[in-house]
Design an enzyme around this catalytic site. Sequence first.
Site, PDB file in Angstrom:
ATOM      1  N   LYS A 106       0.836  -1.205   0.000  1.00 28.25           N
ATOM      2  CA  LYS A 106       0.000   0.000   0.000  1.00 28.25           C
ATOM      3  C   LYS A 106       0.873   1.258   0.000  1.00 28.25           C
ATOM      4  CE  LYS A 106      -2.072  -1.170   3.874  1.00 28.25           C
ATOM      5  NZ  LYS A 106      -1.364  -2.442   4.189  1.00 28.25           N
TER       6      LYS A 106
ATOM      7  N   ARG B  15     -10.015   0.878   8.283  1.00 26.37           N
ATOM      8  CA  ARG B  15      -9.564  -0.468   8.638  1.00 26.37           C
ATOM      9  C   ARG B  15     -10.637  -1.247   9.384  1.00 26.37           C
ATOM     10  NH1 ARG B  15      -3.671   0.453   8.714  1.00 26.37           N
ATOM     11  NH2 ARG B  15      -2.644  -1.489   9.239  1.00 26.37           N
TER      12      ARG B  15
ATOM     13  N   ARG C 147      11.934  -4.976   5.092  1.00 30.48           N
ATOM     14  CA  ARG C 147      11.606  -3.588   4.713  1.00 30.48           C
ATOM     15  C   ARG C 147      12.460  -2.556   5.458  1.00 30.48           C
ATOM     16  NH1 ARG C 147       5.578  -1.727   5.494  1.00 30.48           N
ATOM     17  NH2 ARG C 147       5.884  -2.673   7.530  1.00 30.48           N
TER      18      ARG C 147
ATOM     19  N   ARG D  62      10.955  -0.411  11.180  1.00 32.02           N
ATOM     20  CA  ARG D  62       9.871  -0.243  12.148  1.00 32.02           C
ATOM     21  C   ARG D  62       9.947  -1.271  13.272  1.00 32.02           C
ATOM     22  NH1 ARG D  62       4.618   0.321   8.391  1.00 32.02           N
ATOM     23  NH2 ARG D  62       3.782  -0.936  10.077  1.00 32.02           N
TER      24      ARG D  62
ATOM     25  N   ARG E  50      -0.624  -8.675  13.294  1.00 32.98           N
ATOM     26  CA  ARG E  50      -1.211  -7.670  12.382  1.00 32.98           C
ATOM     27  C   ARG E  50      -2.056  -8.347  11.316  1.00 32.98           C
ATOM     28  NH1 ARG E  50       4.261  -4.792  11.009  1.00 32.98           N
ATOM     29  NH2 ARG E  50       3.116  -3.868   9.276  1.00 32.98           N
TER      30      ARG E  50
HETATM   31  P1  AP5 Z   1       4.832  -1.617   1.849  1.00 30.33           P
HETATM   32  O1  AP5 Z   1       4.454  -0.828   0.662  1.00 30.33           O
HETATM   33  O2  AP5 Z   1       5.597  -0.935   2.935  1.00 30.33           O
HETATM   34  O3  AP5 Z   1       3.547  -2.377   2.441  1.00 30.33           O
HETATM   35  P2  AP5 Z   1       2.246  -1.817   3.184  1.00 30.33           P
HETATM   36  O4  AP5 Z   1       1.074  -2.492   2.587  1.00 30.33           O
HETATM   37  O5  AP5 Z   1       2.263  -0.321   3.186  1.00 30.33           O
HETATM   38  O6  AP5 Z   1       2.514  -2.429   4.610  1.00 30.33           O
HETATM   39  P3  AP5 Z   1       2.436  -1.803   6.075  1.00 30.33           P
HETATM   40  O7  AP5 Z   1       3.215  -2.745   6.959  1.00 30.33           O
HETATM   41  O8  AP5 Z   1       2.869  -0.369   6.115  1.00 30.33           O
HETATM   42  O9  AP5 Z   1       0.953  -1.914   6.352  1.00 30.33           O
HETATM   43  P4  AP5 Z   1       0.253  -1.964   7.672  1.00 30.33           P
HETATM   44  O10 AP5 Z   1      -1.116  -1.838   7.207  1.00 30.33           O
HETATM   45  O11 AP5 Z   1       0.530  -3.116   8.566  1.00 30.33           O
HETATM   46  O12 AP5 Z   1       0.940  -0.753   8.500  1.00 30.33           O
HETATM   47  P5  AP5 Z   1       0.448   0.686   8.916  1.00 30.33           P
HETATM   48  O13 AP5 Z   1       1.625   1.554   8.956  1.00 30.33           O
HETATM   49  O14 AP5 Z   1      -0.726   1.114   8.095  1.00 30.33           O
HETATM   50  O15 AP5 Z   1       5.660  -2.884   1.319  1.00 30.33           O
HETATM   51  C1  AP5 Z   1       6.272  -3.784   2.245  1.00 30.33           C
HETATM   52  C2  AP5 Z   1       7.663  -4.199   1.685  1.00 30.33           C
HETATM   53  O16 AP5 Z   1       7.466  -4.980   0.500  1.00 30.33           O
HETATM   54  C3  AP5 Z   1       8.547  -3.011   1.271  1.00 30.33           C
HETATM   55  O17 AP5 Z   1       9.876  -3.309   1.628  1.00 30.33           O
HETATM   56  C4  AP5 Z   1       8.395  -2.920  -0.253  1.00 30.33           C
HETATM   57  O18 AP5 Z   1       9.583  -2.448  -0.873  1.00 30.33           O
HETATM   58  C5  AP5 Z   1       8.109  -4.371  -0.640  1.00 30.33           C
HETATM   59  N1  AP5 Z   1       7.174  -4.480  -1.760  1.00 30.33           N
HETATM   60  C6  AP5 Z   1       6.079  -3.717  -1.994  1.00 30.33           C
HETATM   61  N2  AP5 Z   1       5.442  -4.141  -3.114  1.00 30.33           N
HETATM   62  C7  AP5 Z   1       6.137  -5.224  -3.565  1.00 30.33           C
HETATM   63  C8  AP5 Z   1       5.974  -6.104  -4.671  1.00 30.33           C
HETATM   64  N3  AP5 Z   1       4.953  -5.961  -5.548  1.00 30.33           N
HETATM   65  N4  AP5 Z   1       6.868  -7.114  -4.815  1.00 30.33           N
HETATM   66  C9  AP5 Z   1       7.912  -7.268  -3.939  1.00 30.33           C
HETATM   67  N5  AP5 Z   1       8.125  -6.443  -2.890  1.00 30.33           N
HETATM   68  C10 AP5 Z   1       7.239  -5.441  -2.684  1.00 30.33           C
HETATM   69  O19 AP5 Z   1      -0.092   0.438  10.391  1.00 30.33           O
HETATM   70  C11 AP5 Z   1       0.774   0.136  11.473  1.00 30.33           C
HETATM   71  C12 AP5 Z   1      -0.033   0.043  12.765  1.00 30.33           C
HETATM   72  O20 AP5 Z   1      -0.660   1.320  13.036  1.00 30.33           O
HETATM   73  C13 AP5 Z   1      -1.199  -0.944  12.750  1.00 30.33           C
HETATM   74  O21 AP5 Z   1      -0.760  -2.270  13.070  1.00 30.33           O
HETATM   75  C14 AP5 Z   1      -2.133  -0.339  13.798  1.00 30.33           C
HETATM   76  O22 AP5 Z   1      -1.697  -0.628  15.089  1.00 30.33           O
HETATM   77  C15 AP5 Z   1      -1.974   1.150  13.563  1.00 30.33           C
HETATM   78  N6  AP5 Z   1      -2.942   1.698  12.592  1.00 30.33           N
HETATM   79  C16 AP5 Z   1      -2.648   2.292  11.390  1.00 30.33           C
HETATM   80  N7  AP5 Z   1      -3.766   2.692  10.766  1.00 30.33           N
HETATM   81  C17 AP5 Z   1      -4.797   2.347  11.578  1.00 30.33           C
HETATM   82  C18 AP5 Z   1      -6.212   2.471  11.462  1.00 30.33           C
HETATM   83  N8  AP5 Z   1      -6.787   3.037  10.387  1.00 30.33           N
HETATM   84  N9  AP5 Z   1      -6.967   1.984  12.486  1.00 30.33           N
HETATM   85  C19 AP5 Z   1      -6.401   1.428  13.581  1.00 30.33           C
HETATM   86  N10 AP5 Z   1      -5.066   1.256  13.747  1.00 30.33           N
HETATM   87  C20 AP5 Z   1      -4.274   1.721  12.745  1.00 30.33           C
END
Ligand code: AP5
Length: 216
Positions: free
Chosen positions: A13, A88, A127, A161, A172
């Site tokens: 994402k 979410r 990552r 992270r 997660r």
């Molecule tokens: P990346 O693009 O970083 O993946 P992502 O989908 O953004 O993953 P996140 O871990 O950031 O998502 P998340 O939803 O768990 O975390 P968030 O920060 O929102 O890609 C990952 C890796 O793969 C990278 O190294 C990239 O280079 C590689 N890659 C990408 N595409 C690829 C491909 N096609 N092929 C190969 N490699 C690839 O949330 C963190 C925490 O915050 C949550 O756990 C929760 O506690 C809280 N939180 C955040 N938002 C909310 C909400 N709305 N409600 C409640 N709690 C929330």
Amino acid sequence: MILVLLGPPGAGKGTQAKGLEDRHALVQLSTGDMLRAAVAAGTDLGRKAGDIMDRGELVPDELVIGLIAERMDADGGPKGFILDGFPRTIGQAEALDRLLGERNKTVDRVIVIAVDDDALVARIIGRFTCAGCGEGYHDVFKKPKVADVCDRCGGSEFTRRPDDTEEVVRARLKAYYAQTEPLIGYYEQQGKVASVDGMADIETVEKEIDEALKGV
Ligand code: AP5
């Protein structure tokens, strides 16, 4: 355009949101990034959210809804925004519909990025992110073109992270399947969903997303 990127942790994402910002002049609003900034700044919100994030659970709806409402007006951008990691839960999706309705707007498209669980874990564990501009990288799948130099801003400081351990990633994923995946049905009922194969390489996923945005 108001675009929601939906998918499990590590689906890509954030990676795709950064590319969409560059190609479509949209602004990325990531609740994960906002919450991490609040934790780093030691704000009241950061203190409430930090332990929950470290466990891989979701932060309560009211906290993230307040955060997104504030940023939507301040940082929405003239051409619209990409919601990365929000909504979410069904409660967040309903709140978003309300917030946008009050501004005579609506979610235009929901892109679901599908990836197998084992691939997600490998992606997250490898990552790292540019500390200057937030560009995401991977030890194997997306290395900077010049070692230790960010392709996007030229910065040389990178971070990993604290919630990117295998144990927390599994928690997660559990939260994703229990609380977030049901949103696909919610948006399908509104006829807004386009699914892309997130197992493909980053450039192929970009092309599939651009295809899904034609005519929006
Ligand atoms: P990346 O693009 O970083 O993946 P992502 O989908 O953004 O993953 P996140 O871990 O950031 O998502 P998340 O939803 O768990 O975390 P968030 O920060 O929102 O890609 C990952 C890796 O793969 C990278 O190294 C990239 O280079 C590689 N890659 C990408 N595409 C690829 C491909 N096609 N092929 C190969 N490699 C690839 O949330 C963190 C925490 O915050 C949550 O756990 C929760 O506690 C809280 N939180 C955040 N938002 C909310 C909400 N709305 N409600 C409640 N709690 C929330």
